[in-house]
Design an enzyme around this catalytic site. Structure first.
Site, PDB file in Angstrom:
ATOM      1  N   ASN A 123     116.121   2.260  73.847  1.00  0.00           N
ATOM      2  CA  ASN A 123     116.682   2.889  72.705  1.00  0.00           C
ATOM      3  C   ASN A 123     115.741   3.178  71.538  1.00  0.00           C
ATOM      4  O   ASN A 123     114.824   2.681  71.295  1.00  0.00           O
ATOM      5  CB  ASN A 123     117.871   2.230  72.387  1.00  0.00           C
ATOM      6  N   ILE A 124     116.091   4.613  71.181  1.00  0.00           N
ATOM      7  CA  ILE A 124     115.429   5.200  70.080  1.00  0.00           C
ATOM      8  C   ILE A 124     115.132   4.356  68.813  1.00  0.00           C
ATOM      9  O   ILE A 124     114.124   4.215  68.102  1.00  0.00           O
ATOM     10  CB  ILE A 124     115.677   6.501  69.734  1.00  0.00           C
ATOM     11  N   LYS A 125     116.268   3.629  68.772  1.00  0.00           N
ATOM     12  CA  LYS A 125     116.263   2.336  67.599  1.00  0.00           C
ATOM     13  C   LYS A 125     115.157   1.552  67.539  1.00  0.00           C
ATOM     14  O   LYS A 125     114.411   1.140  66.608  1.00  0.00           O
ATOM     15  CB  LYS A 125     117.649   1.882  67.320  1.00  0.00           C
ATOM     16  N   GLY A 126     114.823   0.951  68.709  1.00  0.00           N
ATOM     17  CA  GLY A 126     113.641   0.163  68.961  1.00  0.00           C
ATOM     18  C   GLY A 126     114.042  -0.978  68.571  1.00  0.00           C
ATOM     19  O   GLY A 126     114.891  -1.555  68.612  1.00  0.00           O
ATOM     20  N   PHE A 127     112.636  -1.692  68.299  1.00  0.00           N
ATOM     21  CA  PHE A 127     112.646  -3.284  68.004  1.00  0.00           C
ATOM     22  C   PHE A 127     111.443  -3.497  67.115  1.00  0.00           C
ATOM     23  O   PHE A 127     110.406  -2.937  67.259  1.00  0.00           O
ATOM     24  CB  PHE A 127     112.645  -4.049  69.202  1.00  0.00           C
TER      25      PHE A 127
END
Length: 259
Positions: free
Chosen positions: A137-141
């Site tokens: 996902n674009i929100k990432g980590f």
């Protein structure tokens, strides 16, 4: 008042260290476990016996709590009789450079002249999508955006509880370059069984040399077991999207070089 830990010192037996608890080299460790016994003196004695057999001597029982009528959870603290020789510790080193999103995009465009297609899923009965979503996902980590952010990567996230035949079929339909599988559920080695089933299915469905890059991630995979599981790469806890993207660039480059 405890003393500050010191760096490990080499010895005649090699670079040997002991755990640090109260003072340097005292070997003190803490461990927890559950026994299938109701909480009573017999259960506490059994916990201490187990601790001693595991190399804690002396062992101290610092916590015991019933887990329902038939189980007890224990925390034991004690000095281990075992040593660690750092010369005998072998780790898997990263053999590729970490790339920025910009550099990864440029490398993919140069190598493939098209977008790199990644299909991701949690397979079997695994419904824990936190790991796969953190990478895709674009929100990432950990402050890094996921693979959806990369201009030259097309991501197909199938979500949770995906059957292996469906994953293979979708990967073929999408002409996937790489398949990312997350396995968080590990009871009775479910992650091992699911992964070996998945890798075998891909090798049966694809001609030799055309199987997508197979990547698995999860907290309980053992480093260096790729060949046993039939996958190309294993990523453990704390892996960031940038690490995965950099590996994909590295592996795709190697495969292009062999053609």
């Amino acid at each position: 008042m405890t003393s500050a830990p010191q760096a490990p010192q080499a010895s005649s037996q090699g670079n040997v260290i002991r755990p640090y608890g109260d003072t340097t080299g005292d070997g003190m460790v803490q461990m927890s476990f559950t026994l299938p016994l109701p909480h009573d003196k017999l259960a506490e004695g059994a916990a201490l016996q187990l601790a001693r057999k595991m190399g804690l001597d002396p062992a101290m029982l610092v916590h015991a709590k019933p887990m329902g009528p038939d189980f007890t959870f224990f925390v034991v603290y004690g000095s281990t009789t075992h040593l660690v020789n750092l010369d005998d510790v072998h780790v898997v080193e990263r053999e590729y450079p970490l790339l920025s999103a910009k550099d990864a995009n440029l490398a993919i465009r140069k190598q493939l002249r098209r977008k790199l297609v990644v299909v991701g899923a949690c397979i079997g009965t695994d419904a824990h999508t936190v790991g796969i979503d953190a990478i895709l996902n674009i929100k990432g980590f950990a402050g890094e955006k996921g693979l959806e952010y990369y201009r030259e990567i097309r991501v197909v996230n199938l979500g949770a509880q995906v059957l292996v035949p469906d994953l293979v079929a979708r990967a073929r339909a999408e002409k996937a370059d790489a398949v990312l599988v997350s396995q968080v559920v590990t009871q009775k080695d479910a992650h091992i069984h699911n992964t070996t089933q998945m890798s075998a299915a891909f090798r049966e469905a694809y001609p030799a040399g055309q199987v997508p890059v197979l990547i698995v991630g999860g907290p309980r995979f053992e480093d260096g077991s790729e060949s046993t599981l039939g996958v190309d790469r294993i990523f453990g806890r704390g892996t960031t999207p940038g690490e995965v993207a950099s590996y994909l660039v590295h592996e795709i480059g190697l495969r292009k070089g062999k053609k």
